[in-house]
Every structure is written in C-alpha cells, then in structure tokens.
Scaffold this motif. Sequence first.
Motif, PDB file in Angstrom:
ATOM      1  N   LEU A  22      43.815  36.029  38.523  1.00  0.00           N
ATOM      2  CA  LEU A  22      44.211  36.787  37.339  1.00  0.00           C
ATOM      3  C   LEU A  22      44.090  38.289  37.547  1.00  0.00           C
ATOM      4  O   LEU A  22      44.963  39.044  37.131  1.00  0.00           O
ATOM      5  N   LEU A  23      42.980  38.716  38.158  1.00  0.00           N
ATOM      6  CA  LEU A  23      42.723  40.141  38.374  1.00  0.00           C
ATOM      7  C   LEU A  23      41.984  40.341  39.681  1.00  0.00           C
ATOM      8  O   LEU A  23      41.186  39.492  40.075  1.00  0.00           O
ATOM      9  N   ILE A  24      42.231  41.477  40.294  1.00  0.00           N
ATOM     10  CA  ILE A  24      41.429  41.901  41.436  1.00  0.00           C
ATOM     11  C   ILE A  24      40.887  43.285  41.086  1.00  0.00           C
ATOM     12  O   ILE A  24      41.657  44.198  40.765  1.00  0.00           O
ATOM     13  N   THR A  25      39.561  43.413  41.108  1.00  0.00           N
ATOM     14  CA  THR A  25      38.915  44.686  40.811  1.00  0.00           C
ATOM     15  C   THR A  25      38.362  45.256  42.114  1.00  0.00           C
ATOM     16  O   THR A  25      38.552  44.673  43.187  1.00  0.00           O
ATOM     17  N   LYS A  26      37.605  46.327  42.022  1.00  0.00           N
ATOM     18  CA  LYS A  26      37.013  46.918  43.224  1.00  0.00           C
ATOM     19  C   LYS A  26      36.005  45.982  43.876  1.00  0.00           C
ATOM     20  O   LYS A  26      35.784  46.050  45.084  1.00  0.00           O
ATOM     21  N   THR A  27      35.370  45.110  43.080  1.00  0.00           N
ATOM     22  CA  THR A  27      34.307  44.265  43.632  1.00  0.00           C
ATOM     23  C   THR A  27      34.561  42.774  43.518  1.00  0.00           C
ATOM     24  O   THR A  27      33.939  41.998  44.234  1.00  0.00           O
ATOM     25  N   THR A  28      35.453  42.344  42.616  1.00  0.00           N
ATOM     26  CA  THR A  28      35.633  40.907  42.388  1.00  0.00           C
ATOM     27  C   THR A  28      37.094  40.497  42.309  1.00  0.00           C
ATOM     28  O   THR A  28      37.985  41.318  42.081  1.00  0.00           O
ATOM     29  N   LYS A  29      37.269  39.190  42.484  1.00  0.00           N
ATOM     30  CA  LYS A  29      38.531  38.528  42.170  1.00  0.00           C
ATOM     31  C   LYS A  29      38.223  37.625  40.979  1.00  0.00           C
ATOM     32  O   LYS A  29      37.289  36.820  41.026  1.00  0.00           O
ATOM     33  N   GLU A  30      38.977  37.779  39.902  1.00  0.00           N
ATOM     34  CA  GLU A  30      38.801  36.952  38.711  1.00  0.00           C
ATOM     35  C   GLU A  30      39.864  35.856  38.751  1.00  0.00           C
ATOM     36  O   GLU A  30      41.059  36.146  38.767  1.00  0.00           O
ATOM     37  N   ILE A  31      39.386  34.625  38.781  1.00  0.00           N
ATOM     38  CA  ILE A  31      40.259  33.475  39.019  1.00  0.00           C
ATOM     39  C   ILE A  31      40.176  32.512  37.849  1.00  0.00           C
ATOM     40  O   ILE A  31      39.101  32.298  37.283  1.00  0.00           O
ATOM     41  N   ARG A  32      41.324  31.929  37.501  1.00  0.00           N
ATOM     42  CA  ARG A  32      41.362  30.870  36.490  1.00  0.00           C
ATOM     43  C   ARG A  32      41.594  29.549  37.212  1.00  0.00           C
ATOM     44  O   ARG A  32      42.501  29.424  38.038  1.00  0.00           O
ATOM     45  N   ILE A  33      40.752  28.567  36.897  1.00  0.00           N
ATOM     46  CA  ILE A  33      40.945  27.205  37.392  1.00  0.00           C
ATOM     47  C   ILE A  33      41.225  26.331  36.174  1.00  0.00           C
ATOM     48  O   ILE A  33      40.423  26.306  35.232  1.00  0.00           O
ATOM     49  N   VAL A  34      42.352  25.656  36.187  1.00  0.00           N
ATOM     50  CA  VAL A  34      42.741  24.771  35.090  1.00  0.00           C
ATOM     51  C   VAL A  34      42.660  23.342  35.625  1.00  0.00           C
ATOM     52  O   VAL A  34      43.298  23.007  36.628  1.00  0.00           O
ATOM     53  N   MET A  35      41.829  22.526  34.956  1.00  0.00           N
ATOM     54  CA  MET A  35      41.606  21.148  35.411  1.00  0.00           C
ATOM     55  C   MET A  35      41.907  20.158  34.292  1.00  0.00           C
ATOM     56  O   MET A  35      41.554  20.397  33.143  1.00  0.00           O
TER      57      MET A  35
END
Length: 112
Positions: A22-35
């Motif tokens: 969803l997003l890439i910041t300076k320190t993280t990758k924000e990920i959505r997992i749909v199950m």
Amino acid sequence: MNTASLVEQLVYQENKPAVTVLLITKTTKEIRIVMKQGQTMKEHKAPYPIVIELFEGSIDFGVNGIKKLLKKGDLIALDENVPHDLTCVSDSIIRLSLSNFDDVERVNSVNN
C-alpha cells in the motif's frame, strides 16, 4: 504525503491470501494481506521486526507453536527471526508493517 486505503479495491483470492503493497515510507513497507476463511500462511520468519494489525476479521496467529486468536483491532509485534504462522478464522484484512530492508516477495513465498 502518501495515502492509501485498507478497504478500497479489495480482492479475496480463492487459492491463497492476496498481498498488496500500500505504501513505502523511509523506514517501512505497509502491506495489506486479504485472507478468506480457511486460508493459511505456513510457518515462516521475518529477518527484521514486524508489526501486524488485524483490521477486520479474525485469525489464529501461531508463535513458536502457540496459537493466539487475533480479532479486529488487535496488534502484535514480533522481533526478527520469530517463527509464526497464520490461519484465517473469518475473512480478514491484515496490515503488515515490514522494514524497508525486508522483501515483499518473501511474504508472497509463504502463501499456501
């Protein structure tokens, strides 16, 4: 400024969890997992610390073989190299925060 939505353009795959960056910041990758209910992610380890937020639904989250039921609104943080697995109890939307040093393909590789 970057923006994203955890609930827009949801795709529940039939055969495995759907992983979307969803997003890439300076320190993280924000990920959505749909199950979908019954889907799993086999035991694996992350090479860097992670934070998981259960935005919707419920999952059995295994850590070192011990299961904990996570439900809507729950957060869990794990240090690096902690074995964990997921089993979806009810259709779920999960937010995963990964270090930028980690690889999204690693997350995709643990999908059953």
